[in-house]
Design a protein around this motif. Structure first.
Motif, PDB file in Angstrom:
ATOM      1  N   THR A  78       0.849  -1.187   0.000  1.00  0.00           N
ATOM      2  CA  THR A  78       0.000   0.000   0.000  1.00  0.00           C
ATOM      3  C   THR A  78       0.882   1.233   0.000  1.00  0.00           C
ATOM      4  OG1 THR A  78      -0.087   0.021   2.407  1.00  0.00           O
ATOM      5  CG2 THR A  78      -1.858  -1.141   1.251  1.00  0.00           C
ATOM      6  N   LYS A  79       0.294   2.350  -0.395  1.00  0.00           N
ATOM      7  CA  LYS A  79       1.009   3.618  -0.334  1.00  0.00           C
ATOM      8  C   LYS A  79       0.903   4.159   1.082  1.00  0.00           C
ATOM      9  CE  LYS A  79       0.499   5.262  -5.065  1.00  0.00           C
ATOM     10  NZ  LYS A  79      -0.020   6.339  -5.907  1.00  0.00           N
ATOM     11  N   GLN A  80       1.751   5.093   1.363  1.00  0.00           N
ATOM     12  CA  GLN A  80       1.764   5.694   2.687  1.00  0.00           C
ATOM     13  C   GLN A  80       0.439   6.423   2.927  1.00  0.00           C
ATOM     14  OE1 GLN A  80       4.983   8.425   3.160  1.00  0.00           O
ATOM     15  NE2 GLN A  80       5.417   7.690   5.215  1.00  0.00           N
ATOM     16  N   GLY A  81      -0.211   6.122   4.054  1.00  0.00           N
ATOM     17  CA  GLY A  81      -1.462   6.756   4.422  1.00  0.00           C
ATOM     18  C   GLY A  81      -2.691   6.001   3.935  1.00  0.00           C
ATOM     19  N   GLU A  82      -2.541   4.933   3.146  1.00  0.00           N
ATOM     20  CA  GLU A  82      -3.674   4.157   2.689  1.00  0.00           C
ATOM     21  C   GLU A  82      -4.018   3.070   3.692  1.00  0.00           C
ATOM     22  OE1 GLU A  82      -3.461   4.197  -2.162  1.00  0.00           O
ATOM     23  OE2 GLU A  82      -2.565   2.527  -1.120  1.00  0.00           O
ATOM     24  N   THR A  83      -5.305   2.714   3.706  1.00  0.00           N
ATOM     25  CA  THR A  83      -5.747   1.618   4.562  1.00  0.00           C
ATOM     26  C   THR A  83      -6.032   0.407   3.689  1.00  0.00           C
ATOM     27  OG1 THR A  83      -6.794   3.242   6.003  1.00  0.00           O
ATOM     28  CG2 THR A  83      -7.453   0.929   6.273  1.00  0.00           C
ATOM     29  N   PRO A  84      -5.377  -0.710   3.956  1.00  0.00           N
ATOM     30  CA  PRO A  84      -5.631  -1.902   3.123  1.00  0.00           C
ATOM     31  C   PRO A  84      -7.014  -2.484   3.378  1.00  0.00           C
ATOM     32  CG  PRO A  84      -4.038  -2.410   4.839  1.00  0.00           C
ATOM     33  CD  PRO A  84      -4.362  -0.947   4.949  1.00  0.00           C
ATOM     34  N   VAL A  85      -7.651  -2.962   2.334  1.00  0.00           N
ATOM     35  CA  VAL A  85      -8.962  -3.603   2.439  1.00  0.00           C
ATOM     36  C   VAL A  85      -8.787  -5.058   2.025  1.00  0.00           C
ATOM     37  CG1 VAL A  85     -11.334  -3.613   1.577  1.00  0.00           C
ATOM     38  CG2 VAL A  85     -10.134  -1.440   1.901  1.00  0.00           C
ATOM     39  N   ILE A  86      -9.257  -5.965   2.882  1.00  0.00           N
ATOM     40  CA  ILE A  86      -9.114  -7.384   2.601  1.00  0.00           C
ATOM     41  C   ILE A  86     -10.470  -7.944   2.202  1.00  0.00           C
ATOM     42  CG2 ILE A  86      -8.482  -9.612   3.559  1.00  0.00           C
ATOM     43  CD1 ILE A  86      -6.639  -8.101   5.487  1.00  0.00           C
TER      44      ILE A  86
END
Length: 90
Positions: A78-86
């Motif tokens: 992920t990029k910095q500041g993004e929240t991963p979605v599973i």
């Protein structure tokens, strides 16, 4: 009056039957060859389309966007500041 069957007539009838047999056999062979040609043309067209898609994918794989997409999808980066979605549906 009965006509006698002459040897020449028998030979002529035999040759006529033989010529008809050869003609029909050649027509069947030509039909099969035409079908094979049509099938090969369809197969060639499908392969050309597949080749075009692969060439496009190779061109796209050299871009930074594609590399980023693969890193996100396959490596889960992920990029910095993004929240991963599973996705748990799979």
């Amino acid at each position: 009056m009965k006509k006698k069957i002459k040897g020449k007539n028998i030979i002529f009838a035999f040759l006529l039957c033989y010529v008809c047999y050869i003609f029909i056999n050649q027509q069947i062979t030509m039909h099969k060859i035409k079908d094979d040609i049509a099938n090969k043309k369809i197969e060639e067209q499908n392969l050309k389309e597949k080749n075009k898609k692969l060439q496009d994918e190779v061109k796209m794989s050299k871009t930074d966007m594609y590399i980023e997409k693969l890193a996100r999808e396959r490596l889960g980066l992920t990029k910095q500041g993004e929240t991963p979605v599973i996705d748990t549906k799979n």
